[in-house]
Design a protein around this motif. Structure first.
Motif, PDB file in Angstrom:
ATOM      1  N   SER A  27       0.794  -1.209   0.025  1.00 32.98           N
ATOM      2  CA  SER A  27       0.188   0.011   0.099  1.00 32.98           C
ATOM      3  C   SER A  27       0.977   1.255   0.103  1.00 32.98           C
ATOM      4  O   SER A  27       0.506   2.361  -0.689  1.00 32.98           O
ATOM      5  N   LEU A  28       2.235   1.241   0.729  1.00 30.19           N
ATOM      6  CA  LEU A  28       2.931   2.314   0.832  1.00 30.19           C
ATOM      7  C   LEU A  28       3.511   2.779  -0.746  1.00 30.19           C
ATOM      8  O   LEU A  28       3.708   3.805  -0.986  1.00 30.19           O
ATOM      9  N   ALA A  88       1.248   5.224  -2.154  1.00 28.80           N
ATOM     10  CA  ALA A  88       0.799   6.061  -1.154  1.00 28.80           C
ATOM     11  C   ALA A  88       0.762   7.576  -2.240  1.00 28.80           C
ATOM     12  O   ALA A  88       0.048   8.349  -1.996  1.00 28.80           O
ATOM     13  N   ASN A 147      -2.331  10.006  -2.845  1.00 27.39           N
ATOM     14  CA  ASN A 147      -2.301  11.547  -2.660  1.00 27.39           C
ATOM     15  C   ASN A 147      -2.725  12.498  -3.815  1.00 27.39           C
ATOM     16  O   ASN A 147      -3.358  13.121  -3.490  1.00 27.39           O
ATOM     17  N   GLN A 196      -1.082   9.959   2.723  1.00 31.52           N
ATOM     18  CA  GLN A 196      -1.233   8.534   2.671  1.00 31.52           C
ATOM     19  C   GLN A 196       0.047   7.735   3.408  1.00 31.52           C
ATOM     20  O   GLN A 196       0.105   6.683   3.726  1.00 31.52           O
ATOM     21  N   ARG A 197       1.191   8.559   3.097  1.00 33.65           N
ATOM     22  CA  ARG A 197       2.601   8.015   3.668  1.00 33.65           C
ATOM     23  C   ARG A 197       2.528   7.853   5.148  1.00 33.65           C
ATOM     24  O   ARG A 197       3.316   7.160   5.686  1.00 33.65           O
ATOM     25  N   LEU A 210      -1.573   5.522   6.416  1.00 35.28           N
ATOM     26  CA  LEU A 210      -1.716   4.121   6.225  1.00 35.28           C
ATOM     27  C   LEU A 210      -0.974   3.383   7.279  1.00 35.28           C
ATOM     28  O   LEU A 210      -1.501   2.509   7.922  1.00 35.28           O
TER      29      LEU A 210
END
Length: 334
Positions: free
Chosen positions: A210-211, A214, A218, A278-279, A282
């Motif tokens: 997921s990262l 990210a 964004n 998101q960084r 998450l």
């Protein structure tokens, strides 16, 4: 959005919350243990009853709760970002209902617990495939993620309703001796959950994947058009996020049963506190979701000790008012 310079403070605080939740889970129960007894058990001193309680019962259950909470919160964060809707939750995709059908069929057949997990996994994958195949057309036709997301949510509701009808049928015809176990599974129950290795490893792997998305997530918050202009393959991003969220929720369900509202409450609360980067969001959701479910499960097995409540009951007590507040707030905003 907060900058990556905020990461150390955020992560230290959340890691501290996880550690505190685990300590509370190991010490509390029908037989309370003090910090010295818990530490002695973790240090490998097996000459007292506390070691058997901590290492044999509470630690595996707490780690399973940590993993499942992280998976559910991560799935909710991904879906809320993709659909730009604070009401999005992994359960609206019908994954929980599909997993419930698979697990209840295994319980109805009198299968061993391992087969119940396999049945839940098969049901979750079936529901995911149905929603994905039926909802993919909405993403192809709609130019905006928010509008396509509404259609995807509706598809999930319909698929979930269909599986819910099958669940009702199974509960109607199942023998009375099996009903209690079925109902506890439907409510979400971590009693006896000791299979924490796979969900914990899965949570770490899915978070890492997921990262990698990210930055694109964004940019997607700016809108589909600006994101595409900045080089984001929006269609591929949508498919990846739906797949990651579905796998995360399905893996949690196979271990802990149908636990609702973790993926709704935790991401939204953290988004209000930390912003939409998101960084940061998450990983924060994974840690906070794990700590939240560990504490909820600890309360579930201690509030009426020696009786144990399904943890899904407590998450619903917290989640239902939160969902209604979000619904009313979102409606006024619309």
């Amino acid at each position: 959005m907060r900058t990556p310079r905020s990461l150390p403070v955020v992560y230290v605080a959340l890691l501290g919350a996880v550690a505190l939740a685990l300590v509370i889970a190991l010490g509390m129960g029908s037989q309370r243990l003090d910090a010295a007894q818990v530490w002695a058990a973790l240090a490998g001193q097996r000459d007292h009853i506390g070691a058997d309680i901590v290492l044999g019962l509470r630690l595996p259950r707490a780690l399973a709760a940590l993993a499942c909470g992280a998976l559910l919160a991560l799935a909710g964060a991904l879906l809320q970002t993709l659909l730009r809707n604070p009401l999005a939750d992994p359960y609206v995709l019908g994954i929980s209902s599909g997993a419930s059908v698979g697990a209840l069929l295994a319980l109805w057949a009198g299968a061993a617990w391992g087969w119940v997990n396999l049945g839940a996994a098969a049901g979750a994958l079936t529901a995911t495939a149905l929603v994905f195949l039926l909802g993919a057309r909405a993403f192809r036709r709609q130019a905006d993620s928010a509008r396509a997301g509404v259609q995807l949510l509706l598809v999930g509701v319909i698929v979930g309703a269909g599986f819910g009808a099958i669940v009702a049928f199974i509960l109607s015809v199942a023998p009375e001796a099996q009903l209690r176990g079925m109902i506890f599974w439907l409510l979400g129950d971590l009693n006896g959950a000791d299979r924490w290795h796979l969900p914990l490893a899965g949570a770490a792997m899915l978070l890492a994947l997921s990262l990698l998305l990210a930055r694109d997530l964004n940019l997607l918050l700016l809108g589909d058009g600006p994101a595409q202009a900045l080089g984001v393959n929006v269609r591929r991003l949508r498919l990846c996020v739906v797949l990651l969220a579905s796998v995360a929720a399905g893996l949690a369900i196979t271990v802990a049963g149908s636990i609702g509202f973790v993926g709704l409450v935790v991401p939204h609360a953290l988004r209000l506190l930390l912003g939409n980067d998101q960084r940061i969001l998450l990983p924060a959701c994974a840690l906070a979701g794990g700590a939240f479910l560990v504490l909820a499960d600890t309360l579930a097995r201690t509030v009426l000790a020696p009786l144990q409540l399904p943890v899904g009951v407590l998450t619903a007590f917290i989640g239902v008012p939160s969902f209604l507040w979000l619904l009313l707030r979102h409606g006024r905003g619309g």
